[in-house]
Design a protein around this motif. Structure first.
Motif, short mmCIF file in Angstrom:
data_model
loop_
_atom_site.label_atom_id
_atom_site.label_comp_id
_atom_site.label_asym_id
_atom_site.label_seq_id
_atom_site.Cartn_x
_atom_site.Cartn_y
_atom_site.Cartn_z
N ALA A 1 6.57 5.97 -4.02
CA ALA A 1 6.36 5.74 -2.68
C ALA A 1 5.39 7.10 -2.01
CB ALA A 1 7.50 5.77 -1.82
N ARG A 2 4.56 6.49 -1.26
CA ARG A 2 3.36 7.46 -0.86
C ARG A 2 4.13 8.40 0.35
NH1 ARG A 2 -1.58 3.67 -0.96
NH2 ARG A 2 -1.86 3.34 -3.19
N LYS A 3 3.84 9.64 0.38
CA LYS A 3 4.39 10.58 1.32
C LYS A 3 3.58 10.54 2.58
CE LYS A 3 6.86 13.55 -1.68
NZ LYS A 3 7.00 12.74 -2.61
N VAL A 4 4.08 10.33 3.69
CA VAL A 4 3.24 10.33 5.12
C VAL A 4 3.59 11.38 6.01
CG1 VAL A 4 2.51 8.91 7.09
CG2 VAL A 4 2.99 7.64 4.92
N GLY A 5 2.75 12.07 6.71
CA GLY A 5 2.97 13.06 7.32
C GLY A 5 2.78 14.52 6.69
N PHE A 6 3.07 15.31 7.53
CA PHE A 6 3.05 16.78 7.36
C PHE A 6 4.52 17.27 7.13
CE2 PHE A 6 -0.83 15.73 9.30
CZ PHE A 6 -1.79 16.44 8.33
N SER A 7 4.79 18.17 6.26
CA SER A 7 6.05 18.87 6.16
C SER A 7 5.94 20.31 5.30
CB SER A 7 7.05 18.13 5.35
OG SER A 7 6.65 17.94 3.95
N ARG B 1 0.72 -1.36 -0.14
CA ARG B 1 0.05 -0.08 0.08
C ARG B 1 0.89 1.24 -0.11
NH1 ARG B 1 -4.08 -1.85 4.45
NH2 ARG B 1 -5.01 -3.69 3.50
N ASP B 2 2.37 1.09 0.16
CA ASP B 2 2.88 2.24 0.27
C ASP B 2 3.48 2.89 -1.12
OD1 ASP B 2 2.95 2.24 3.10
OD2 ASP B 2 4.71 1.21 3.46
N ILE B 3 3.06 1.96 -2.06
CA ILE B 3 3.50 2.23 -3.37
C ILE B 3 2.38 2.77 -4.22
CG2 ILE B 3 4.44 1.41 -5.51
CD1 ILE B 3 6.46 1.52 -3.31
N ALA B 4 2.30 3.68 -4.95
CA ALA B 4 1.14 4.34 -5.82
C ALA B 4 1.49 4.38 -7.25
CB ALA B 4 0.34 5.40 -5.22
N LEU C 1 -6.38 9.34 -10.87
CA LEU C 1 -6.48 8.58 -9.74
C LEU C 1 -5.25 7.96 -9.31
CD1 LEU C 1 -6.92 4.95 -10.00
CD2 LEU C 1 -8.40 6.01 -11.60
N GLU C 2 -5.00 7.57 -8.26
CA GLU C 2 -3.87 6.89 -7.61
C GLU C 2 -4.18 5.42 -7.34
OE1 GLU C 2 -1.36 8.73 -4.60
OE2 GLU C 2 -1.03 10.37 -5.88
N SER C 3 -3.61 4.58 -7.75
CA SER C 3 -4.11 3.19 -7.78
C SER C 3 -2.82 2.30 -6.97
CB SER C 3 -4.26 2.49 -9.24
OG SER C 3 -4.50 1.07 -8.82
N ASP D 1 -15.00 1.56 -25.45
CA ASP D 1 -15.20 2.02 -26.55
C ASP D 1 -15.08 3.79 -26.43
OD1 ASP D 1 -17.64 2.50 -25.31
OD2 ASP D 1 -18.72 2.15 -26.92
N ARG D 2 -15.04 4.23 -24.92
CA ARG D 2 -14.90 5.73 -25.01
C ARG D 2 -13.52 6.35 -24.61
NH1 ARG D 2 -18.74 7.20 -27.99
NH2 ARG D 2 -20.88 6.46 -27.03
N LEU D 3 -12.50 5.24 -24.50
CA LEU D 3 -11.31 5.70 -23.96
C LEU D 3 -10.40 6.17 -25.03
CD1 LEU D 3 -9.99 2.18 -22.43
CD2 LEU D 3 -10.47 4.25 -21.08
N ALA D 4 -9.96 7.52 -24.76
CA ALA D 4 -8.94 8.26 -25.73
C ALA D 4 -7.75 8.06 -25.33
CB ALA D 4 -9.48 9.70 -25.46
N TYR D 5 -7.36 7.98 -24.17
CA TYR D 5 -5.89 7.48 -23.83
C TYR D 5 -5.77 7.27 -22.32
CZ TYR D 5 -5.61 12.22 -21.67
OH TYR D 5 -5.86 13.36 -20.89
N VAL D 6 -4.65 6.46 -22.01
CA VAL D 6 -4.39 6.08 -20.62
C VAL D 6 -2.87 6.44 -20.35
CG1 VAL D 6 -4.41 4.30 -19.06
CG2 VAL D 6 -6.21 4.28 -20.53
N GLU D 7 -2.65 7.17 -19.44
CA GLU D 7 -1.29 7.34 -18.97
C GLU D 7 -1.02 6.74 -17.72
OE1 GLU D 7 1.18 11.54 -17.50
OE2 GLU D 7 -0.22 11.53 -19.39
N ILE D 8 0.11 5.93 -17.65
CA ILE D 8 0.55 5.28 -16.35
C ILE D 8 1.80 5.75 -15.95
CG2 ILE D 8 1.08 2.90 -15.41
CD1 ILE D 8 -0.74 1.69 -17.82
N GLY D 9 1.68 6.47 -14.79
CA GLY D 9 2.94 6.92 -14.25
C GLY D 9 3.64 6.08 -13.65
N GLU D 10 4.97 6.29 -13.16
CA GLU D 10 5.87 5.47 -12.37
C GLU D 10 5.57 5.07 -11.07
OE1 GLU D 10 9.05 3.76 -13.63
OE2 GLU D 10 8.03 4.72 -15.55
N PRO D 11 5.63 4.04 -10.57
CA PRO D 11 5.30 3.76 -9.17
C PRO D 11 6.16 4.53 -8.40
CG PRO D 11 5.84 1.56 -10.37
CD PRO D 11 6.12 2.75 -11.35
#
Length: 94
Positions: free
Chosen positions: A86-92, A16-19, A35-37, A74-84
């Motif tokens: 690590a999720r950031k946790v906390g405040f900074s 779950r730490d990887i998005a 979305l982040e998956s 049939d409605r998809l125009a494009y799908v862009e998949i980003g690099e995995p």
């Protein structure tokens, strides 16, 4: 036995730490879906290829909150998949 359960839970939580950020363009829609998956990039790519090849009428993805996103293939125009990343946790301060 208890140690084994903790180890299995640790691996589950570790995943779950990887998005992966996914951007989906839909025909005749002014905005893209972003979305982040928690799914891997390979899993997302497989789902997209299944939808585009006609094996599945819908592109079905799950975001990091467990919500399912369904887009007609049939409605998809494009799908862009980003690099995995690590999720950031906390405040900074940025």
């Amino acid at each position: 036995m208890l140690g084994t359960a903790r180890t299995a839970a640790h691996f589950t939580d570790r995943r779950r730490d990887i998005a992966v950020e996914v951007k989906i363009g839909v025909q005749h829609a002014p905005r893209e879906i972003v979305l982040e998956s928690g799914q891997s990039a390979e899993e997302v790519e497989h789902a997209v290829s299944e939808a585009l090849s006609g094996k599945s009428p819908l592109l079905s993805l799950v975001d990091d909150h467990g919500r399912k996103v369904l887009v007609p293939a049939d409605r998809l125009a494009y799908v862009e998949i980003g690099e995995p990343t690590a999720r950031k946790v906390g405040f900074s301060a940025l």
